[in-house]
Design a protein around this motif. Structure first.
Motif, mmCIF file in Angstrom:
data_model
loop_
_atom_site.group_PDB
_atom_site.id
_atom_site.type_symbol
_atom_site.label_atom_id
_atom_site.label_comp_id
_atom_site.label_asym_id
_atom_site.label_seq_id
_atom_site.Cartn_x
_atom_site.Cartn_y
_atom_site.Cartn_z
ATOM 1 N N ASN A 101 25.280 -9.261 16.222
ATOM 2 C CA ASN A 101 24.952 -10.208 15.446
ATOM 3 C C ASN A 101 23.588 -10.704 15.524
ATOM 4 O OD1 ASN A 101 23.435 -12.521 13.425
ATOM 5 N ND2 ASN A 101 25.869 -12.128 12.875
ATOM 6 N N ARG A 102 22.170 -9.959 14.152
ATOM 7 C CA ARG A 102 21.230 -10.104 14.875
ATOM 8 C C ARG A 102 20.823 -11.094 14.998
ATOM 9 N NH1 ARG A 102 17.698 -6.468 13.591
ATOM 10 N NH2 ARG A 102 18.181 -4.092 11.942
ATOM 11 N N GLU A 103 21.110 -12.626 14.708
ATOM 12 C CA GLU A 103 21.377 -14.037 14.555
ATOM 13 C C GLU A 103 21.361 -14.447 15.733
ATOM 14 O OE1 GLU A 103 22.011 -16.549 11.282
ATOM 15 O OE2 GLU A 103 19.668 -14.294 9.774
ATOM 16 N N GLN A 104 22.501 -13.923 16.516
ATOM 17 C CA GLN A 104 23.434 -14.811 17.816
ATOM 18 C C GLN A 104 22.600 -14.363 19.009
ATOM 19 O OE1 GLN A 104 27.025 -15.393 17.611
ATOM 20 N NE2 GLN A 104 27.744 -15.380 19.635
ATOM 21 N N VAL A 105 21.948 -15.167 19.324
ATOM 22 C CA VAL A 105 20.988 -15.625 20.462
ATOM 23 C C VAL A 105 21.062 -16.385 21.591
ATOM 24 C CG1 VAL A 105 18.777 -13.848 19.390
ATOM 25 C CG2 VAL A 105 19.083 -16.207 19.323
ATOM 26 N N THR A 106 20.319 -16.203 22.859
ATOM 27 C CA THR A 106 20.487 -17.854 23.684
ATOM 28 C C THR A 106 19.435 -16.883 24.579
ATOM 29 O OG1 THR A 106 21.552 -18.197 24.898
ATOM 30 C CG2 THR A 106 22.386 -15.992 25.372
ATOM 31 N N THR A 107 19.094 -16.889 25.970
ATOM 32 C CA THR A 107 18.335 -17.099 27.206
ATOM 33 C C THR A 107 19.203 -17.090 28.301
ATOM 34 O OG1 THR A 107 17.270 -19.320 27.313
ATOM 35 C CG2 THR A 107 16.541 -18.281 25.721
ATOM 36 N N ALA A 108 18.745 -16.983 28.750
ATOM 37 C CA ALA A 108 19.901 -16.672 30.565
ATOM 38 C C ALA A 108 19.100 -18.637 31.361
ATOM 39 C CB ALA A 108 19.012 -15.425 31.143
ATOM 40 N N ARG A 109 18.555 -18.510 30.729
ATOM 41 C CA ARG A 109 18.082 -19.912 31.053
ATOM 42 C C ARG A 109 19.381 -21.237 30.437
ATOM 43 N NH1 ARG A 109 14.809 -22.504 34.419
ATOM 44 N NH2 ARG A 109 13.689 -21.229 33.973
ATOM 45 N N ASP A 110 19.871 -20.871 28.718
ATOM 46 C CA ASP A 110 20.510 -21.320 28.243
ATOM 47 C C ASP A 110 21.840 -21.001 28.917
ATOM 48 O OD1 ASP A 110 18.636 -22.271 26.780
ATOM 49 O OD2 ASP A 110 19.403 -22.047 24.762
ATOM 50 N N MET A 111 22.311 -20.063 28.959
ATOM 51 C CA MET A 111 23.824 -20.067 29.805
ATOM 52 C C MET A 111 23.637 -20.053 30.939
ATOM 53 S SD MET A 111 25.790 -17.475 27.681
ATOM 54 C CE MET A 111 24.871 -18.654 26.776
ATOM 55 N N ALA A 112 23.305 -20.101 31.628
ATOM 56 C CA ALA A 112 22.982 -20.770 33.040
ATOM 57 C C ALA A 112 23.098 -22.545 32.675
ATOM 58 C CB ALA A 112 21.640 -21.143 33.857
ATOM 59 N N ILE A 113 22.735 -23.466 31.967
ATOM 60 C CA ILE A 113 23.355 -24.805 30.980
ATOM 61 C C ILE A 113 24.543 -24.493 30.978
ATOM 62 C CG2 ILE A 113 23.098 -25.695 29.365
ATOM 63 C CD1 ILE A 113 19.680 -25.536 29.851
ATOM 64 N N LEU A 114 24.926 -23.787 30.190
ATOM 65 C CA LEU A 114 26.547 -23.169 29.676
ATOM 66 C C LEU A 114 27.253 -24.096 30.832
ATOM 67 C CD1 LEU A 114 28.114 -23.417 27.746
ATOM 68 C CD2 LEU A 114 28.282 -21.508 27.117
ATOM 69 N N LEU A 146 23.451 -29.239 24.531
ATOM 70 C CA LEU A 146 23.357 -29.824 25.816
ATOM 71 C C LEU A 146 22.108 -29.614 26.422
ATOM 72 C CD1 LEU A 146 27.000 -27.352 26.271
ATOM 73 C CD2 LEU A 146 26.767 -29.553 26.892
ATOM 74 N N GLY A 147 21.124 -29.041 25.843
ATOM 75 C CA GLY A 147 19.993 -28.767 25.730
ATOM 76 C C GLY A 147 19.221 -27.503 26.080
ATOM 77 N N MET A 148 20.562 -26.587 25.202
ATOM 78 C CA MET A 148 20.697 -25.177 25.197
ATOM 79 C C MET A 148 19.598 -24.805 23.764
ATOM 80 S SD MET A 148 24.184 -24.033 25.825
ATOM 81 C CE MET A 148 24.144 -22.500 25.751
ATOM 82 N N LYS A 149 17.929 -25.432 23.663
ATOM 83 C CA LYS A 149 16.910 -25.308 22.961
ATOM 84 C C LYS A 149 17.216 -23.730 22.031
ATOM 85 C CE LYS A 149 13.652 -28.159 23.130
ATOM 86 N NZ LYS A 149 12.562 -28.605 24.143
ATOM 87 N N ARG A 150 17.717 -22.690 23.029
ATOM 88 C CA ARG A 150 17.301 -20.894 22.022
ATOM 89 C C ARG A 150 18.051 -20.629 21.986
ATOM 90 N NH1 ARG A 150 11.777 -19.614 22.973
ATOM 91 N NH2 ARG A 150 12.324 -17.400 22.716
ATOM 92 N N THR A 151 19.288 -21.811 21.415
ATOM 93 C CA THR A 151 20.761 -20.449 21.529
ATOM 94 C C THR A 151 21.136 -20.755 19.816
ATOM 95 O OG1 THR A 151 21.464 -20.944 23.817
ATOM 96 C CG2 THR A 151 23.360 -20.774 22.266
ATOM 97 N N THR A 152 21.827 -20.212 19.039
ATOM 98 C CA THR A 152 22.630 -20.015 17.739
ATOM 99 C C THR A 152 23.746 -18.874 18.546
ATOM 100 O OG1 THR A 152 20.476 -20.553 16.884
ATOM 101 C CG2 THR A 152 22.124 -19.459 15.997
ATOM 102 N N PHE A 153 24.547 -19.289 17.446
ATOM 103 C CA PHE A 153 26.220 -18.679 17.631
ATOM 104 C C PHE A 153 26.245 -18.578 16.257
ATOM 105 C CE2 PHE A 153 26.396 -20.812 21.367
ATOM 106 C CZ PHE A 153 26.546 -19.652 22.309
ATOM 107 N N ARG A 154 26.593 -17.401 15.884
ATOM 108 C CA ARG A 154 27.503 -16.663 14.295
ATOM 109 C C ARG A 154 28.555 -16.116 14.164
ATOM 110 N NH1 ARG A 154 23.797 -19.906 12.708
ATOM 111 N NH2 ARG A 154 21.775 -19.097 11.671
#
Length: 520
Positions: A174-187, A159-167
């Motif tokens: 979870n330390r590795e479950q991260v995203t950005t405000a912009r990525d969440m807007a894309i979703l 989808l273009g959420m380049k800085r998002t990782t789900f665990r």
């Protein structure tokens, strides 16, 4: 002389009492609860104009943050994919494993071995934000939580959420479950573009299950004009998060705020952002491509430099030559992944690289071994983590303690459009023709929109709200051509000096209007 008349025993007694009092004050200061304002999680926010992809507001929009329960929007995205494919039905049962039943609150409190229908599971996530249900979804659709979250991450990247990782599927720490405000807007944009038939679940205000009614945690639905969803989230390390969709008949924005100090603090920020930005969003035909079942490119909002506040209605073409902060993202480099060739018989939805296979038993909970399991096909290669820039002041202690979703308050149909040839706008009434205005040496501008009627309405609204500072000002519009688009500048005349114009702008800005002063 005075001390000679006071017995030494009395002096010692008073001194001891003073020491005790001091000790009590010091102890109280050490054990006193931390004041509310001391909780200050990392903050981020973004507002995107859905029709143009323009960023209307951004603060730390590309800094990595913890999504908390905003994660569940991606969990539901994968559910909607399987409903659309016919692999699931709304009445399909999902079995609850012991792992799912043991998840911490917020939860429905499902028992291990019980089942919940897909539709009730959807509502449990959109209203109650139920962690036990999120894990049950992951295990039933993916065969295991790990397989499901790998698919979540692959879908995010497509989808273009380049800085998002789900665990995980629920958003608990979870330390590795991260995203950005912009990525969440894309979703937020993708889920309603791709699945307009299911988006209404995010607008549900309550959900009745097993005799209990759970209220939606999103208190802005029904309170702020135009807001119809989408999802709240909270863990201690993230702060209070909110992904919001707001639209009128002609304008459409998504707003994401992460790191609120409380639910009320977060809600107040989002409410102000919606009220300040929705009236200035582009009102013409949509310029950005829509996700649709026939195929689509990833939606990536245009990251543009701060334009003059009143030109918010300008479509991206007008800024094609502008230098973007960090550079505009290349849509062509983010084509959706396709299904593996061995599953070529299945029709893959554009945003997902995974397909479902039957009977995958790997990592399946014992309670599920007797039933059918829908599992995403494994893909080769690992998905690298995006760079992290989260501060350590909240993460280590809170992650060590675990955490829980603390949102425990009791508790569109969109037509597919061809991006290359957008549908023409519907016919509108003839634009009003106001009386000519004598233009003063200095003017103030509050907007540039594609409708003269809308510009005049904004001017009237501004004058009624500001009052005396604009009582002698004359509203007028000025038509300009920008990037092949006709815009109407909403302006006030009646200022003989730059200082007078700037004073008027300050009054307008205090009441939430964008404004700048200009020589006529």
């Amino acid at each position: 002389m005075v001390l000679r008349n006071i017995p030494l025993r009395c002096i010692a007694s008073r001194f001891a009492a003073a020491l005790v009092a001091i000790a009590m004050v010091l102890a109280a200061s050490l054990i006193a609860p931390t004041p509310a304002h001391a909780y200050n999680p990392p903050y981020a926010a973004v507002v995107i104009d859905v029709k143009t992809g323009r960023t209307l507001h951004a603060e730390n929009a590309d800094a990595t943050r913890f999504p908390a329960s905003l994660t569940k929007v991606m969990t539901l995205y994968l559910v909607f994919e399987q409903l659309e494919r016919g692999a699931l039905r709304l009445d399909s049962p999902l079995r609850v494993s012991s792992r799912a039943a043991a998840e911490p609150p917020s939860k429905l409190g499902l028992r291990a071995g019980s089942t919940i229908t897909v539709e009730n599971a959807i509502l449990a996530l959109t209203t109650r934000s139920a962690n036990d249900v999120a894990t049950a979804i992951a295990e039933n659709l993916g065969g295991s939580v790990d397989a499901f979250t790998r698919e979540m991450t692959r879908t995010a990247r497509a989808l273009g959420m380049k800085r998002t990782t789900f665990r995980n599927a629920h958003g608990l720490p979870n330390r590795e479950q991260v995203t950005t405000a912009r990525d969440m807007a894309i979703l937020a944009i993708a889920v309603q573009d791709r699945f307009p038939q299911y988006y209404h679940y995010f607008s549900r205000r309550n959900f009745a299950f097993n005799g209990t009614t759970h209220r939606n945690h999103n208190r802005l639905i029904g309170r702020v004009t135009g807001v119809d969803g989408i999802k709240t989230g909270f863990i201690r390390a993230s702060g209070f998060n909110l992904m919001t969709n707001a639209k009128t008949n002609s304008r459409h924005i998504v707003t994401v705020v992460m790191g609120g100090r409380s639910g009320a603090h977060r809600d107040g920020i989002v409410e102000r952002l919606v009220k300040n930005n929705l009236p200035h969003a582009f009102a013409g035909a949509r310029q950005t491509p829509m996700m649709n079942a026939a195929g689509a490119v990833a939606f990536v909002p245009n990251v543009l430099p701060p334009a003059r506040p009143a030109d918010i209605g300008v479509p991206p073409a007008a800024f094609a030559s502008a230098s973007a902060t960090g550079g505009p993202l290349d849509l062509a480099s983010m084509r959706p992944a396709v299904a593996p060739e061995r599953n070529a018989g299945n029709t893959a939805t554009p945003a997902s690289s995974g397909t479902l296979r039957q009977g995958a038993a790997a990592e399946t909970a014992p309670e599920q071994s007797g039933g059918q399991v829908l599992s995403f096909a494994e893909s080769t290669g690992s998905i690298p983590l995006p760079p992290a820039d989260l501060g350590s002041r909240h993460v280590s202690r809170e992650m060590a303690q675990g955490g829980e979703d603390a949102e425990t308050v009791a508790p569109m149909q969109v037509a597919s459009a061809n991006a290359a040839a957008p549908l023409p706008p519907a016919a509108t009434p003839a634009e009003p023709e106001p009386e000519p205005v004598a233009v003063s040496p200095w003017v103030v501008q509050i907007a540039a929109v594609d409708s003269k009627r809308a510009a005049l309405e904004m001017l009237e609204n501004a004058r009624s709200r500001v009052g005396d500072p604009l009582s002698a000002a004359e509203p007028f519009t000025e038509t300009v051509q920008t990037g092949g688009t006709t815009l109407h500048r909403a302006r006030f005349s009646g200022f003989d000096s730059q200082g007078a114009a700037r004073d008027a702008c300050r009054q307008l800005e205090r009441r939430g209007f964008a404004c700048f002063a200009s020589r006529s």
